[in-house]
Design a protein around this motif. Sequence first.
Motif, PDB file in Angstrom:
ATOM      1  N   HIS A 162       0.831  -1.201   0.000  1.00 14.58           N
ATOM      2  CA  HIS A 162       0.000   0.000   0.000  1.00 14.58           C
ATOM      3  C   HIS A 162       0.871   1.258   0.000  1.00 14.58           C
ATOM      4  O   HIS A 162       0.561   2.242  -0.678  1.00 14.58           O
ATOM      5  N   ILE A 163       1.955   1.227   0.765  1.00 15.38           N
ATOM      6  CA  ILE A 163       2.844   2.385   0.844  1.00 15.38           C
ATOM      7  C   ILE A 163       3.576   2.576  -0.482  1.00 15.38           C
ATOM      8  O   ILE A 163       3.733   3.696  -0.972  1.00 15.38           O
ATOM      9  N   ALA A 164       4.013   1.469  -1.067  1.00 13.52           N
ATOM     10  CA  ALA A 164       4.674   1.560  -2.365  1.00 13.52           C
ATOM     11  C   ALA A 164       3.731   2.149  -3.408  1.00 13.52           C
ATOM     12  O   ALA A 164       4.127   3.007  -4.215  1.00 13.52           O
ATOM     13  N   ARG A 165       2.488   1.710  -3.383  1.00 16.44           N
ATOM     14  CA  ARG A 165       1.520   2.183  -4.378  1.00 16.44           C
ATOM     15  C   ARG A 165       1.281   3.687  -4.226  1.00 16.44           C
ATOM     16  O   ARG A 165       1.266   4.423  -5.229  1.00 16.44           O
ATOM     17  N   ILE A 166       1.100   4.152  -2.991  1.00 20.56           N
ATOM     18  CA  ILE A 166       0.836   5.581  -2.823  1.00 20.56           C
ATOM     19  C   ILE A 166       2.091   6.389  -3.159  1.00 20.56           C
ATOM     20  O   ILE A 166       2.007   7.512  -3.666  1.00 20.56           O
ATOM     21  N   GLY A 167       3.274   5.807  -2.928  1.00 20.44           N
ATOM     22  CA  GLY A 167       4.501   6.488  -3.310  1.00 20.44           C
ATOM     23  C   GLY A 167       4.611   6.663  -4.808  1.00 20.44           C
ATOM     24  O   GLY A 167       5.032   7.710  -5.295  1.00 20.44           O
ATOM     25  N   VAL A 168       4.214   5.622  -5.544  1.00 21.56           N
ATOM     26  CA  VAL A 168       4.224   5.717  -7.010  1.00 21.56           C
ATOM     27  C   VAL A 168       3.186   6.724  -7.485  1.00 21.56           C
ATOM     28  O   VAL A 168       3.458   7.576  -8.350  1.00 21.56           O
ATOM     29  N   ARG A 169       1.985   6.635  -6.924  1.00 20.53           N
ATOM     30  CA  ARG A 169       0.906   7.533  -7.346  1.00 20.53           C
ATOM     31  C   ARG A 169       1.198   8.991  -7.002  1.00 20.53           C
ATOM     32  O   ARG A 169       0.657   9.895  -7.628  1.00 20.53           O
ATOM     33  N   ALA A 170       2.052   9.226  -6.012  1.00 17.82           N
ATOM     34  CA  ALA A 170       2.376  10.595  -5.588  1.00 17.82           C
ATOM     35  C   ALA A 170       3.526  11.195  -6.384  1.00 17.82           C
ATOM     36  O   ALA A 170       4.019  12.276  -6.024  1.00 17.82           O
ATOM     37  N   ARG A 171       3.935  10.543  -7.463  1.00 14.08           N
ATOM     38  CA  ARG A 171       5.073  11.054  -8.243  1.00 14.08           C
ATOM     39  C   ARG A 171       4.866  12.502  -8.671  1.00 14.08           C
ATOM     40  O   ARG A 171       5.721  13.365  -8.438  1.00 14.08           O
TER      41      ARG A 171
END
Length: 283
Positions: A162-171
Motif C-alpha cells: 500500500h505504501i509503495a503504491r501511494i509512493g508511485v501515485r504521488a510522483r
Amino acid sequence: MSDPTPVIDDLREESEELDALVARLSPEQWRLDTPAPRWTIAHQIAHLAWTDRAALLAVTDEGGFRALVEQALAAPDRYVDDGAEEGARQTPAGLLATWREGRTALDGALRAAAPGARFPWYGPPMAAASMATARLMETWAHGLDIADALGVTRPPTGRLRHIARIGVRARDFAHAAHGLTPPAEPFRVELTAPDGDLWTYGPEDAGQRVTGPALDFCLLATQRAHRADLALTAKGPDADRWLDIAQAFAGPPGAGRPPGAGRPPGAGRPPGAGRPPRGEGPR
C-alpha cells in the motif's frame, strides 16, 4: 472503484502491531529520543493520534477539518510539532487510550464511508482507500522511528504494498511540492516485495524506470533513508530526479535523512539486498 476494506484491515493490523510494541513500555522508555529531532516515543504516538483525529474530521466533519487547515496555515512551521508536543504531555496510559480511541473511530468511519466519496486533506482530496493508505504509511514510518529508539527490528511485511503504491501515485505531487513540472511520460516501477514477489506499476515498455526492493522504495518515499543508502536504481534522467524528491506524504517536502546515515536499524534489510549499485541509481 476499489474496495477499501483490505487496506483498512491492514491499517488495523499495522496499528495493533505497533500498539503491542509500545503498550509494555515503562514511563522512562516513552521519553526515549527517536531519530526525529526533539521527538520522543511519546511525541511519535501523539502525532499518530493527532493525525488520526484530523483524518476522522476529514471523513465526518468537513467544517471541523477546515478549521484544522486554517490553524496549519496560521503556523505552517509549528503546527505539526505543536500537536505532537501537546499530546506528549499526557501520561503514557492517557496517550495510549487517546490513540486507541481515535484510530478505532477512524476505522469505523472509513468502513462506513459511501462508495466513491472523497474527503479533503492537506494535499489532494482522497477516497477512503487512499485515506487508509496514508494512515498506514504514517503508522509504519513513525513505528519505524519508535523501533529504532528501542533498538528492535520490525520485519517488512506485505502491507508495504500500500505504501509503495501511494509512493508511485504521488510522483506528480512530489514534483509539484518542489515547484517542478511533472514528467509527461509514465515510468515503469518494479519493486521486489518482502516475500520475493515482484510489484509492478506503469507500462512495461516505459522508457524510464525505477527498480529495487520494495522496502527501500518505502523508506525513500517516507524519507526514512537517503537514496544514497538504498538499493534503488533509476533509468532515465526524470526517473533519477524523482528519486531525489520522492515523497508519499502530503504537505511541503521534509528535510529527510542525510546521505551516509545508513538504513534505519529498525527496518532490517530486504532479502538478498546488497550494496547500492554503481552507475545509475543511488549516488
